[in-house]
Design a protein around this motif. Structure first.
Motif, PDB file in Angstrom:
ATOM      1  N   GLN A  94      58.947 -22.404 -31.340  1.00  0.00           N
ATOM      2  CA  GLN A  94      59.877 -21.696 -30.472  1.00  0.00           C
ATOM      3  C   GLN A  94      60.586 -22.675 -29.531  1.00  0.00           C
ATOM      4  O   GLN A  94      61.813 -22.620 -29.374  1.00  0.00           O
ATOM      5  N   GLU A  95      59.822 -23.594 -28.917  1.00  0.00           N
ATOM      6  CA  GLU A  95      60.423 -24.563 -28.000  1.00  0.00           C
ATOM      7  C   GLU A  95      61.406 -25.479 -28.731  1.00  0.00           C
ATOM      8  O   GLU A  95      62.478 -25.792 -28.222  1.00  0.00           O
ATOM      9  N   THR A  96      61.038 -25.908 -29.953  1.00  0.00           N
ATOM     10  CA  THR A  96      61.925 -26.764 -30.736  1.00  0.00           C
ATOM     11  C   THR A  96      63.224 -26.030 -31.062  1.00  0.00           C
ATOM     12  O   THR A  96      64.310 -26.592 -30.954  1.00  0.00           O
ATOM     13  N   GLY A  97      63.117 -24.765 -31.428  1.00  0.00           N
ATOM     14  CA  GLY A  97      64.300 -23.958 -31.724  1.00  0.00           C
ATOM     15  C   GLY A  97      65.188 -23.785 -30.504  1.00  0.00           C
ATOM     16  O   GLY A  97      66.416 -23.876 -30.587  1.00  0.00           O
ATOM     17  N   GLU A  98      64.554 -23.544 -29.353  1.00  0.00           N
ATOM     18  CA  GLU A  98      65.323 -23.380 -28.121  1.00  0.00           C
ATOM     19  C   GLU A  98      66.045 -24.679 -27.752  1.00  0.00           C
ATOM     20  O   GLU A  98      67.198 -24.648 -27.314  1.00  0.00           O
ATOM     21  N   GLN A  99      65.382 -25.821 -27.929  1.00  0.00           N
ATOM     22  CA  GLN A  99      66.013 -27.106 -27.636  1.00  0.00           C
ATOM     23  C   GLN A  99      67.212 -27.346 -28.557  1.00  0.00           C
ATOM     24  O   GLN A  99      68.250 -27.842 -28.117  1.00  0.00           O
ATOM     25  N   ALA A 100      67.067 -26.976 -29.825  1.00  0.00           N
ATOM     26  CA  ALA A 100      68.163 -27.150 -30.776  1.00  0.00           C
ATOM     27  C   ALA A 100      69.368 -26.294 -30.375  1.00  0.00           C
ATOM     28  O   ALA A 100      70.512 -26.757 -30.415  1.00  0.00           O
ATOM     29  N   VAL A 101      69.119 -25.068 -29.964  1.00  0.00           N
ATOM     30  CA  VAL A 101      70.203 -24.180 -29.532  1.00  0.00           C
ATOM     31  C   VAL A 101      70.893 -24.753 -28.300  1.00  0.00           C
ATOM     32  O   VAL A 101      72.123 -24.749 -28.198  1.00  0.00           O
TER      33      VAL A 101
ATOM     34  N   PRO B  95      48.831 -19.564 -31.979  1.00  0.00           N
ATOM     35  CA  PRO B  95      49.787 -19.436 -30.865  1.00  0.00           C
ATOM     36  C   PRO B  95      50.396 -20.761 -30.426  1.00  0.00           C
ATOM     37  O   PRO B  95      51.581 -20.816 -30.122  1.00  0.00           O
ATOM     38  N   ALA B  96      49.627 -21.839 -30.411  1.00  0.00           N
ATOM     39  CA  ALA B  96      50.167 -23.134 -29.970  1.00  0.00           C
ATOM     40  C   ALA B  96      51.253 -23.620 -30.924  1.00  0.00           C
ATOM     41  O   ALA B  96      52.275 -24.154 -30.498  1.00  0.00           O
ATOM     42  N   MET B  97      51.045 -23.428 -32.225  1.00  0.00           N
ATOM     43  CA  MET B  97      52.036 -23.868 -33.210  1.00  0.00           C
ATOM     44  C   MET B  97      53.297 -23.015 -33.089  1.00  0.00           C
ATOM     45  O   MET B  97      54.405 -23.538 -33.142  1.00  0.00           O
ATOM     46  N   PHE B  98      53.117 -21.716 -32.916  1.00  0.00           N
ATOM     47  CA  PHE B  98      54.272 -20.830 -32.757  1.00  0.00           C
ATOM     48  C   PHE B  98      55.068 -21.218 -31.526  1.00  0.00           C
ATOM     49  O   PHE B  98      56.299 -21.278 -31.567  1.00  0.00           O
TER      50      PHE B  98
END
Length: 99
Positions: free
Chosen positions: A19-26, A12-15
């Motif tokens: 997810q946070e990295t993807g949201e920041q990129a968006v 879960p921590a890696m997921f």
């Protein structure tokens, strides 16, 4: 079917980190689009805009001394030569050690 395949693929921590990295990129992409559409391009030089279109994503192993290698195909596609300065983003994928 075994019970092992029914569980989550990543811890879960890696997921959450992915997810946070993807949201920041968006968010960054949306911010750039707003700047471009609103005439805010004056704050960006053309080298920055061109560099954004020239990216590569690949997996590689960390070698001795913390070195990583850029595969030949990516170096050719991005016209990267020895001595060039590049920017990297590192996300650990798999660890080959016991903690």
């Amino acid at each position: 079917m075994s019970d092992e395949s029914d569980g989550p693929m990543w811890p879960p921590a890696m997921f959450k980190a992915f997810q946070e990295t993807g949201e920041q990129a968006v968010e960054k992409q949306q911010e750039l689009l707003k700047q471009m559409m609103g005439g805010g391009m004056s704050g960006m030089d053309m080298n920055q805009i061109g560099a954004m279109s020239q990216t590569a994503t690949f997996k590689t192993r960390v070698q001795s001394g913390g070195r990583i290698s850029i595969p030949d195909a990516e170096r050719e596609a991005l016209d990267i030569e020895e001595g060039d300065i590049v920017q990297t983003v590192v996300i650990p994928v798999k660890r080959n050690r016991s903690d």
